[in-house]
Design a protein around this motif. Structure first.
Motif, PDB file in Angstrom:
ATOM      1  N   THR A 317       0.899  -1.205   0.079  1.00 36.10           N
ATOM      2  CA  THR A 317      -0.017  -0.034  -0.165  1.00 36.10           C
ATOM      3  C   THR A 317       0.908   1.164   0.098  1.00 36.10           C
ATOM      4  O   THR A 317       0.290   2.498   0.019  1.00 36.10           O
ATOM      5  CB  THR A 317      -0.992  -0.037   1.172  1.00 36.10           C
ATOM      6  N   GLU A 319       3.123   2.433  -2.243  1.00 34.23           N
ATOM      7  CA  GLU A 319       3.024   3.013  -3.579  1.00 34.23           C
ATOM      8  C   GLU A 319       1.736   2.796  -4.043  1.00 34.23           C
ATOM      9  O   GLU A 319       1.145   1.795  -4.066  1.00 34.23           O
ATOM     10  CB  GLU A 319       4.363   2.614  -4.360  1.00 34.23           C
ATOM     11  N   ILE A 320       1.267   3.462  -5.092  1.00 36.31           N
ATOM     12  CA  ILE A 320      -0.050   3.291  -5.824  1.00 36.31           C
ATOM     13  C   ILE A 320       0.034   2.736  -6.969  1.00 36.31           C
ATOM     14  O   ILE A 320       1.266   2.829  -7.828  1.00 36.31           O
ATOM     15  CB  ILE A 320      -0.572   4.800  -6.125  1.00 36.31           C
ATOM     16  N   HIS A 321      -0.552   1.775  -7.270  1.00 30.17           N
ATOM     17  CA  HIS A 321      -0.612   1.135  -8.658  1.00 30.17           C
ATOM     18  C   HIS A 321      -1.499   1.091  -9.715  1.00 30.17           C
ATOM     19  O   HIS A 321      -2.665   1.495  -9.120  1.00 30.17           O
ATOM     20  CB  HIS A 321      -0.536  -0.529  -8.106  1.00 30.17           C
TER      21      HIS A 321
END
Ligand code: FES
Ligand SMILES: [Fe+2]
Length: 344
Positions: A317, A319-321
């Protein structure tokens, strides 16, 4: 619980468990052609190793620091299957046991603790693979399969590339579907067409793969090979835990494979031992052009990797994917699975 709408905090000083090495895997660590009876020092995520060939040509891997005073055995010399330390001449057998301390008077017993760790080694695809772990290697994931290597109709060249980044970022870059329009804009990347096709993830045992098709913008040697009306390209990216990736590019009947073994050196250094295997223009006369294309591409990739924040975080969570990151996300999930199994 309501999902947080706060942006994630990226800690640029983070150190995660990916600074460690997953155990119970085979790691490609050097090209076979670079290993001889002259010992070679290898740094494997902060661990010093020494690699050399014994009397039958077999590759031998030992801890690389003499247990006497910590001298680099890569500066030593090989005699039969043994290696000598260059400082006081201690001699180590291929199983790591010290068998001679030249300064000792006859009859003085060599301490049993005078022993280096030795490592199982295999040679495959022109690479030396070292087993790092504490389980029997035969119970652990095998070395990935590379059918094109040494096959008729394919030509293989190899080299090294030195990255200024952690291996988790390097392997992610090589399977990343979305960066070419930006990082490779001056070459094959199409800035006018950055959207990535939805792709299906194909998972294997400790590996996953995905492919997309794209409109070709030929660059480098491909300009001459594909001509003015190039076919659409197919890009397939595959990873094999924990440090191998494979990139397949196909343009009509022209295909090449990049088989990439990412040697973790430190938190900010990775050396990729690469193989480039092509099914066109098999003459060695064009090897230099192919080599130049690989290096130019990696130089562009390194510009992005070296300005990323540390290692890839374990916490998914942080980093944004985006959907185009599905393959890299699969890598991180496998990584965390190995950590949960205690393979660190
Ligand atoms: S430091 Fe290696 S023999 Fe003394
Ligand atoms: Fe790239």
């Amino acid at each position: 619980m309501v999902a947080s709408t706060q942006p994630p905090q990226i800690d640029t000083s983070q150190t995660t468990s990916q600074t460690k090495i997953l155990k119970n895997f085979w790691y490609g660590i050097e090209h076979s052609a670079s290993v001889s009876t002259k010992p070679k020092s290898i740094t494997f995520m902060g661990h010093d190793l020494v690699l050399y060939r014994g009397s039958n040509g077999q590759a031998i891997a030992l801890d690389g620091r003499c247990v006497h005073r910590g001298t680099d055995l890569g500066a030593g010399w090989v005699e039969g299957d043994c290696i000598h330390c260059p400082y006081h001449g201690w001699k180590y057998e291929s199983n790591g046991a010290c068998s001679l301390i030249p300064a000792n008077q006859p009859g003085v017993v060599i301490p049993r603790r005078a022993k280096l760790q030795s490592y199982p080694v295999q040679e495959k695809y022109g690479l030396i693979w070292l087993f790092w772990g504490d389980l029997p290697p035969e119970e652990c994931p095998s070395i990935p399969i590379l059918p094109e290597f040494d096959q008729a109709g394919w030509r293989s060249i190899h080299g090294d590339f030195n990255w200024e980044g952690h291996y988790s970022r390097v392997i992610a870059n090589t399977i990343d579907m979305a960066h070419a329009p930006f990082v490779h804009a001056s070459a094959f990347g199409r800035k006018d067409s950055p959207a990535v096709q939805a792709y299906k993830l194909e998972s294997g045992a400790w590996s996953a793969s995905g492919f997309i098709t794209f409109e070709t913008k030929p660059a480098y040697s491909l300009k001459f090979i594909l001509g003015n009306d190039p076919p659409d390209g197919i890009f397939r990216a595959t990873f094999y835990m924990p440090n191998v990736s494979r990139v397949d590019l196909q343009f009509g009947r022209f295909q090449f494979v990049l088989f990439l073994v990412h040697l973790p050196v430190s938190d900010r250094q990775t050396i990729t031992k690469w193989l480039h295997i092509r099914n066109f223009i098999l003459t060695p006369l064009v090897d230099g052009f192919m080599r130049r294309d690989v290096v130019k591409t990696f130089v562009q990739d390194n510009q992005a990797v070296k300005i990323q924040a540390g290692a890839a975080p374990d916490d998914l969570t942080v980093e944004i994917h985006a959907p185009s990151d599905a393959l890299e996300l699969a890598y991180r999930k496998f990584y965390n699975q190995a950590v949960e199994m205690g393979w660190v």
